[in-house]
Write a protein that holds these residues in place. Structure first.
Motif, PDB file in Angstrom:
ATOM      1  N   HIS A  22       0.826  -1.212   0.000  1.00 39.28           N
ATOM      2  CA  HIS A  22       0.000   0.000   0.000  1.00 39.28           C
ATOM      3  C   HIS A  22       0.860   1.262   0.000  1.00 39.28           C
ATOM      4  O   HIS A  22       0.461   2.281  -0.545  1.00 39.28           O
ATOM      5  CB  HIS A  22      -1.007   0.013   1.163  1.00 39.28           C
ATOM      6  CG  HIS A  22      -0.450   0.417   2.482  1.00 39.28           C
ATOM      7  ND1 HIS A  22      -0.006  -0.489   3.408  1.00 39.28           N
ATOM      8  CD2 HIS A  22      -0.257   1.643   3.024  1.00 39.28           C
ATOM      9  CE1 HIS A  22       0.433   0.164   4.462  1.00 39.28           C
ATOM     10  NE2 HIS A  22       0.306   1.454   4.267  1.00 39.28           N
ATOM     11  N   GLY A  60      -8.425   8.648   5.059  1.00 37.66           N
ATOM     12  CA  GLY A  60      -7.865   7.298   5.126  1.00 37.66           C
ATOM     13  C   GLY A  60      -6.463   7.223   4.557  1.00 37.66           C
ATOM     14  O   GLY A  60      -5.611   6.482   5.061  1.00 37.66           O
ATOM     15  N   ALA A  61      -6.185   7.996   3.510  1.00 41.11           N
ATOM     16  CA  ALA A  61      -4.842   8.031   2.931  1.00 41.11           C
ATOM     17  C   ALA A  61      -3.877   8.694   3.903  1.00 41.11           C
ATOM     18  O   ALA A  61      -2.743   8.234   4.083  1.00 41.11           O
ATOM     19  CB  ALA A  61      -4.852   8.761   1.591  1.00 41.11           C
ATOM     20  N   SER A  63      -4.262   8.771   7.137  1.00 39.83           N
ATOM     21  CA  SER A  63      -4.132   7.800   8.220  1.00 39.83           C
ATOM     22  C   SER A  63      -3.104   6.719   7.879  1.00 39.83           C
ATOM     23  O   SER A  63      -2.257   6.364   8.706  1.00 39.83           O
ATOM     24  CB  SER A  63      -5.491   7.157   8.490  1.00 39.83           C
ATOM     25  OG  SER A  63      -5.387   6.128   9.430  1.00 39.83           O
ATOM     26  N   ALA A  64      -3.176   6.193   6.660  1.00 36.97           N
ATOM     27  CA  ALA A  64      -2.212   5.164   6.233  1.00 36.97           C
ATOM     28  C   ALA A  64      -0.790   5.719   6.238  1.00 36.97           C
ATOM     29  O   ALA A  64       0.151   5.028   6.656  1.00 36.97           O
ATOM     30  CB  ALA A  64      -2.577   4.652   4.842  1.00 36.97           C
ATOM     31  N   ASP A  67       0.328   6.018   9.949  1.00 37.50           N
ATOM     32  CA  ASP A  67       0.564   4.685  10.517  1.00 37.50           C
ATOM     33  C   ASP A  67       1.882   4.114  10.006  1.00 37.50           C
ATOM     34  O   ASP A  67       2.688   3.577  10.775  1.00 37.50           O
ATOM     35  CB  ASP A  67      -0.609   3.787  10.150  1.00 37.50           C
ATOM     36  CG  ASP A  67      -0.540   2.415  10.792  1.00 37.50           C
ATOM     37  OD1 ASP A  67      -0.026   2.292  11.923  1.00 37.50           O
ATOM     38  OD2 ASP A  67      -1.022   1.451  10.159  1.00 37.50           O
ATOM     39  N   THR A  68       2.131   4.234   8.719  1.00 35.54           N
ATOM     40  CA  THR A  68       3.361   3.710   8.118  1.00 35.54           C
ATOM     41  C   THR A  68       4.583   4.432   8.670  1.00 35.54           C
ATOM     42  O   THR A  68       5.603   3.804   8.988  1.00 35.54           O
ATOM     43  CB  THR A  68       3.300   3.838   6.586  1.00 35.54           C
ATOM     44  OG1 THR A  68       2.132   3.135   6.128  1.00 35.54           O
ATOM     45  CG2 THR A  68       4.528   3.261   5.925  1.00 35.54           C
TER      46      THR A  68
END
Length: 146
Positions: A22, A60-61, A63-64, A67-68
């Motif tokens: 992702h 959401g993008a 958030s990703a 998180d990464t």
């Protein structure tokens, strides 16, 4: 005193992040990683827009990305985990990222216990004086077996 294992941890963390599918699809680029934490950028991409009327990137993008970046900061920490996973991630969105701007996230792993690492991160667009979002999280710590 320089840390003799810092380069090895940095290499492992970089490989870890670059292997995540992702992260590639979202265009994430690891721009800094060291004992102090990590920085990852994500370019503006019309495919990631959450509101077609305004052109704002979907949360959401963001958030990703956060998180990464937090996971990368854990991987580069001197406690030398060999793997990590998100246990908890709280994100506070302050404002929408400006359409067209790259989003940059900076994360630091500020405490590592026996099996949990604690991380904080901030996401910015072109305005580094006004965060888009902040995050705090807890991540697993898997160490190499001796």
């Amino acid at each position: 005193m320089p840390d003799p294992n810092a380069d090895v941890r940095t290499k492992i963390a970089r490989q870890f992040i670059e292997a995540i599918p992702h992260a590639k699809v979202l265009g994430m680029q690891l721009t800094r990683i060291d004992n102090a934490g990590a920085e990852i950028t994500m370019p503006y991409d019309a495919r990631l827009v959450g509101d077609p009327e305004t052109g704002v990137i979907h949360g959401g993008a963001v958030s990703a990305l956060m998180d990464t970046c937090c996971g990368a900061a854990v991987m580069a920490h001197p406690a030398a985990p060999v793997a990590t996973a998100t246990l908890d991630l709280r994100i506070d969105y302050m404002r929408a990222a400006k359409p067209g701007d790259m989003i940059t996230t900076r994360a630091e792993c500020y405490h590592v216990a026996r099996s949990v690492a604690f991380v904080r991160a901030t996401a910015y667009d072109g305005d580094f004086d006004r965060p888009v979002a902040t995050a705090t999280g807890a991540f697993t710590v898997e160490r190499a077996r001796a």
